[in-house]
Every structure is written in C-alpha cells, then in structure tokens.
Enzyme design. Structure first.
Site, PDB file in Angstrom:
ATOM      1  N   THR A   1       4.240   0.544 -21.711  1.00  0.00           N
ATOM      2  CA  THR A   1       2.684   1.043 -21.288  1.00  0.00           C
ATOM      3  C   THR A   1       2.797   2.415 -20.711  1.00  0.00           C
ATOM      4  O   THR A   1       2.128   3.371 -20.905  1.00  0.00           O
ATOM      5  CB  THR A   1       1.984   0.010 -20.647  1.00  0.00           C
ATOM      6  OG1 THR A   1       2.052  -1.237 -21.578  1.00  0.00           O
ATOM      7  CG2 THR A   1       0.677   0.574 -20.545  1.00  0.00           C
ATOM      8  N   LYS A   2       3.634   2.454 -19.712  1.00  0.00           N
ATOM      9  CA  LYS A   2       3.752   3.717 -18.999  1.00  0.00           C
ATOM     10  C   LYS A   2       4.360   4.721 -19.447  1.00  0.00           C
ATOM     11  O   LYS A   2       3.819   5.919 -19.387  1.00  0.00           O
ATOM     12  CB  LYS A   2       4.419   3.129 -17.476  1.00  0.00           C
ATOM     13  CG  LYS A   2       4.670   4.645 -16.585  1.00  0.00           C
ATOM     14  CD  LYS A   2       5.574   4.217 -15.437  1.00  0.00           C
ATOM     15  CE  LYS A   2       5.896   5.443 -14.688  1.00  0.00           C
ATOM     16  NZ  LYS A   2       4.520   6.140 -14.113  1.00  0.00           N
ATOM     17  N   MET A   3       5.270   4.635 -20.228  1.00  0.00           N
ATOM     18  CA  MET A   3       6.217   5.530 -20.771  1.00  0.00           C
ATOM     19  C   MET A   3       5.278   6.243 -21.932  1.00  0.00           C
ATOM     20  O   MET A   3       5.310   7.578 -22.172  1.00  0.00           O
ATOM     21  CB  MET A   3       7.227   4.900 -21.591  1.00  0.00           C
ATOM     22  CG  MET A   3       8.666   4.284 -20.498  1.00  0.00           C
ATOM     23  SD  MET A   3       9.381   5.780 -19.521  1.00  0.00           S
ATOM     24  CE  MET A   3       8.362   5.640 -18.083  1.00  0.00           C
TER      25      MET A   3
END
Length: 306
Positions: free
Chosen positions: A173-175
C-alpha cells in the site's frame, strides 16, 4: 511496552524518542553513525540522546535487550541488515515494528528472521511525512501479529491501525502510493528547473493551477524542493524498493527507477554543497523554490550534466 528500543536514530528515530520519553517510556537506541566517535552525525545523535534521556546501546543487539517493543527506522537498503543485527538481543515475544520503506519481499525476509528468533514481527507502513504529525503519523500495521500490537501502540501515542494479517499488504500500500508521491517530487523538481531555464515557469505554474485548482503549486514546489534536497538519499533508496515492489508485481518499474535516479542526483549535489552546507541556515530552506532551482541549474551546468 515501557521499554522501547529504536534502531535507527535519524529524523524519525529522534522524533519518536522525544515523544516516547515525554510519555515516560524508557528508550534505548542504536544507529550505525553512533559507532564512530567524531563522525558529525554520530556526535549530533549522541548529544540528542543525552539531552532526552535516551540510552545508546553498544550495538543493535545490546540496544534491544529487554525491550518489549523494537522500532526499526533505518534507510530502506538497511532494512534486512537492521533486523538481523538485532536477533541476538531480542527477547522472546517482543514486538519488532519495521517502519522502513521496503518492498513486500524484503519485509517477508525480515519477518522470517525475526519470527525465527522467537520475537513477533509487524510491518508498519508510514503513510505520510513524519515531522508534521510526529508519533501520531498515520501508520498501517500488517502481518500475523499486527492486530495484537495495535492497542499497545495506540496506548503509547501512535496513530496505528490494523490493516491486514498478510505480510506485505501494508508495505505494498505504501510502496504503490510512493510511486505517485516520490515520483511527483522528482517530476516537479525536473519540470520547474527546466522551466526556469527557459523562462516559462510562470506559464507552467498557471497551467498546473488551472488543471489542479486544489493545489497551491508555488508552496508545493518549494516544499518538494526542500524535502528532496534534504532527504534525497533516503528517498532514492525508498524508490529503489518501490521499483522492486513494482517488479515483484510483474511490471517494468520505469517510473520508479527514474524517480530514484533524480532523488539520488539531488542528494549527490546536496552532499557536494550545491544547496549550501547541511545544518547551516539557508540549506534547502528558501521559501521560493526558484532559489533552489537556480542552485540546481548552476551545479549541473558546472558539472556538465543534469
């Protein structure tokens, strides 16, 4: 949870140390820069630790000994090394919260090492810049032990919430978000520095404001230049992990790789003094992005490359 170990004592580590100590938590810390006496970053870290009652460990294993919670906040490329360096000191059942911007594959490797040592690995995806929010920065927790850590972290002041029990989902999700966020930083720096060369920056900004009226592009550009100049090294490492994440999904990571190169280039120029001396007034602090764009253009011209 009244004894926390911080692995990595850079910007994020120092902020967490300050907030945890203000809450009465015992904090120990370790960072590679602490190993070298006379190293400027190490000296600054030791001074900060002393001022806030943080105890530096002799090494990573010593720092985490006896801690119920270990927080890893190192550069992306050191994610796996940092986890392995802690193994000998981890107590059984301790939580290992990995905040590093690494790919899902890297996080799974770190989890295997930590869980294999009898501790409990939890991946933490930091979803925006830490300094404005400090310990309350939005944080997604992932992995089999994530739900068990949610309430204890909230009790310490973290804005943490359970995201998924599958390892790698929170990091993905962050990447994937970072493809846009860090990529946009690189795009804006490149676009406006080039626009400055041609004298068309006002027209470019006017067009952007017309297309995206909800963004103050003057202020956003200044913020992007400052963050990339100050933290380009860390951001470039994160973008390499982003590229790995994209590749793990079966796609060619062209955008992520290009952003990593631009971020790394800005870090190289900053280290060479193109934007003033680090730690001194004026370094990447201009309220107008044009000042930093002109510095960038001058530095690149003098080196014959951009």
């Amino acid at each position: 949870m009244q004894r926390v170990a911080l692995i990595g004592y850079g910007e994020v580590g120092k902020i967490l140390a300050e907030d945890l100590r203000a809450a009465g938590v015992q904090v120990r810390a370790w960072d590679l820069a602490l190993a070298t006496v006379g190293e400027p970053h190490g000296d600054a870290m030791r001074a900060h630790a002393d001022a806030h009652g943080v105890v530096p460990g002799r090494d990573a294993a010593d720092a985490v000994a006896g801690a119920g919670l270990v927080v890893s906040a190192v550069t992306a490329s050191r994610t796996l090394d940092a986890a392995r360096a802690c193994l000998a000191g981890l107590q059984a059942g301790a939580f290992f919260l990995d905040l590093n911007s690494a790919s899902p594959g890297t996080k799974r490797e770190a989890a295997a090492a930590v869980d294999g040592a009898g501790a409990r690995y939890v991946e933490g995806a930091v979803m925006t810049s830490v300094p404005p929010h400090r310990i309350k920065v939005p944080l997604l927790l992932g992995g089999p032990h994530a739900r068990a850590l949610e309430a204890p972290l909230q009790a310490l002041g973290f804005a943490a919430r359970f995201h998924d029990e599958r390892l790698g989902v929170a990091s993905a999700t962050k990447m994937c978000r970072s493809v846009v966020i860090k990529g946009l930083e690189a795009l804006v720096v490149e676009s406006l520095a080039a626009a400055r060369e041609y004298g068309v920056e006002d027209a470019v900004l006017a067009s952007l404001e017309e297309t995206f009226p909800g963004i103050d592009w003057q202020a956003q550009a200044s913020y992007f230049f400052q963050r990339v100049i100050e933290h380009g090294r860390r951001r470039s490492e994160e973008m390499r992990e982003v590229a790995r994440t994209v590749a793990e999904a079966g796609l060619e990571p062209w955008t992520a790789e290009a952003a990593a190169r631009r971020q790394a280039r800005m870090a190289e120029l900053a280290d060479a003094g193109a934007f003033g001396e680090r730690g001194q007034p004026g370094f990447a602090r201009s309220p107008d992005w044009r000042t930093e764009a002109d510095r960038l253009r001058a530095a690149c011209t003098s080196r014959g490359t951009r």
